[in-house]
Design a protein around this motif. Structure first.
Motif, short mmCIF file in Angstrom:
data_model
loop_
_atom_site.label_atom_id
_atom_site.label_comp_id
_atom_site.label_asym_id
_atom_site.label_seq_id
_atom_site.Cartn_x
_atom_site.Cartn_y
_atom_site.Cartn_z
N ALA A 82 -0.13 49.48 -16.92
CA ALA A 82 0.35 49.32 -18.28
C ALA A 82 1.72 48.64 -18.31
N GLN A 83 2.60 49.09 -17.44
CA GLN A 83 3.94 48.51 -17.41
C GLN A 83 3.89 47.05 -17.01
N ASN A 84 3.09 46.73 -16.01
CA ASN A 84 2.96 45.36 -15.53
C ASN A 84 2.35 44.45 -16.59
N LEU A 85 1.44 45.00 -17.39
CA LEU A 85 0.73 44.20 -18.38
C LEU A 85 1.41 44.21 -19.76
N GLY A 86 2.50 44.97 -19.89
CA GLY A 86 3.20 45.04 -21.17
C GLY A 86 2.46 45.82 -22.22
N MET A 87 1.85 46.95 -21.81
CA MET A 87 1.09 47.79 -22.72
C MET A 87 1.77 49.16 -22.87
N SER A 88 1.38 49.86 -23.92
CA SER A 88 1.89 51.21 -24.16
C SER A 88 0.82 52.22 -23.80
N LEU A 89 1.17 53.20 -22.97
CA LEU A 89 0.20 54.20 -22.52
C LEU A 89 0.73 55.61 -22.73
N ARG A 90 -0.10 56.46 -23.29
CA ARG A 90 0.22 57.89 -23.37
C ARG A 90 -0.89 58.67 -22.66
N VAL A 91 -0.51 59.62 -21.83
CA VAL A 91 -1.47 60.42 -21.06
C VAL A 91 -1.44 61.86 -21.57
N GLU A 92 -2.61 62.40 -21.86
CA GLU A 92 -2.75 63.80 -22.27
C GLU A 92 -3.61 64.53 -21.24
N TYR A 93 -3.08 65.59 -20.65
CA TYR A 93 -3.83 66.40 -19.68
C TYR A 93 -4.48 67.58 -20.40
N SER A 94 -5.77 67.80 -20.12
CA SER A 94 -6.49 68.90 -20.78
C SER A 94 -6.69 70.11 -19.89
N GLY A 95 -6.42 70.00 -18.59
CA GLY A 95 -6.60 71.15 -17.70
C GLY A 95 -8.03 71.64 -17.64
#
Length: 360
Positions: A48-61
């Motif tokens: 994402a950083q390399n491609l200029g994108m915004s990423l949010r990660v949600e962990y569900s366990g």
């Protein structure tokens, strides 16, 4: 604990061609302290950083209700992403696809695609289930097959003539990747009449559960020489039980595993793991490349009209394990993801990760 499970990682809001960066939410089915899923997210973040994108990660366990809640928040909340990436663990995908109807958010599946029955259900009710942009899964069946075949290749010929006892530890029953790895193992067994599967159990990807199961199974089947595991955590749990019983890994009992965690790589170097398959942590990163290109107008939908297994899982020998241990220190494994993009490429460009196994 809840805060850990809800951990959200935002990557910079860079601009692409004067427009706001494409935004992605990844519903990570694992725990925020689980080596495989954390490394998986790190690889996505590097992409994402390399491609200029915004990423949010949600962990569900691995909490089915939690992941559905996270999906509703992403699909129906005030700050909807452009893309939602999900894993069909515990068969959650159809319900999330249904929730996406009318949201304007495009869905992409990784690692665990729809089952045959789910795909039929989604296809038969298009008014209820909007189309998914694409699916990337690993070569899990092949990995399960190659793990067992490679384990047996390391036995002396006389062992097969006498008969060899095998124990197997699979993941969750309702996880397509685990099912495919099992199928591969059974395909290999059909070609190995000298190998006897004494018992297959579901360790649920857990080291502790596999340890407890292996304590019982090791006593029940004292002639066990091979242990096949669908991930590294279960392999290490089983290994601990056998070691406590006085059996030496790599000599008295040979273990196989899937995953390329630092601990697994080190165990492969030391010979405690006789067979290791890894590389599927990269699928999320390749998905980010495709989503980047879709946002830039590349027609990836035609390319991904059918779910396809990507040959990311590969055998890791000691030499490769040492190399991966070094690269693992870099979240993006030192890769230039822009170089994989089809943007600006000549017509007919083929994504290398869709046609060849990546050999870092």
């Amino acid at each position: 604990m809840l805060k850990a499970l809800c951990l959200s990682v935002w990557l910079g809001l860079s601009l692409v061609s004067g427009a706001q960066a494409a935004s992605v939410v990844f519903l990570n089915p694992g725990n925020a302290d689980e080596t495989f899923w954390v490394s998986y997210s790190r690889f996505m973040q590097g992409a994402a950083q390399n491609l200029g994108m915004s990423l949010r990660v949600e962990y569900s366990g691995r909490d089915r209700q939690r992941v559905l809640h996270q999906a509703r928040q992403a699909l129906q909340g005030p700050q909807r992403p452009d893309y939602l990436v999900l894993v069909n663990e515990q068969y959650v995908a159809p319900e999330i696809i249904r929730l996406s109807r009318g949201s304007g958010v495009r869905l992409f599946l990784v690692n665990n695609g729809l089952t045959v029955d789910q795909a039929r259900q989604v296809h038969e009710y298009p008014d209820r289930y909007p189309p998914v942009l694409g699916t990337l899964t690993g070569n899990d069946e092949e990995a399960g097959y190659r793990m067992l075949k490679t384990l047996v290749e390391q036995l002396p010929p006389a062992a097969l003539e006498q008969g060899v006892d095998l124990l197997a530890f699979s993941g969750l029953k309702h996880t397509p990747a685990a099912q495919l790895r099992e199928q591969g193992m059974h395909r290999a067994l059909a070609e190995l009449p000298g190998v006897h599967l004494r018992q297959l159990v579901y360790g649920e990807w857990s080291r502790q559960r596999a340890y407890e199961q292996a304590q019982l199974l090791g006593a029940r089947y004292p002639r066990t020489q091979l242990v096949w595991s669908a991930n590294d955590e279960m392999a290490f749990g089983a290994m601990q039980a056998f070691e406590e019983a006085g059996r030496v890994p790599g000599r008295d009992v040979m273990f196989s595993a899937v995953n390329s965690s630092p601990q697994a790589l080190q165990a492969r170097i030391e010979g405690r793991l006789s067979v290791l398959m890894g590389g599927h942590f990269s699928l999320g990163g390749w998905a980010m490349v495709l989503l980047h290109d879709d946002a830039q107008g590349v027609p990836i939908g035609q390319l991904l009209a059918r779910p396809r297994p990507v040959p990311v899982l590969q055998l890791i020998d000691a030499v490769k394990a040492r190399r991966w241990l070094t690269l693992e220190q870099q979240g993006d494994y030192g890769l230039d993801f822009k170089g994989f993009s089809a943007v600006g490429k000549a017509p007919g460009y083929r994504y290398p990760f869709l046609k060849d196994a990546m050999d870092y």
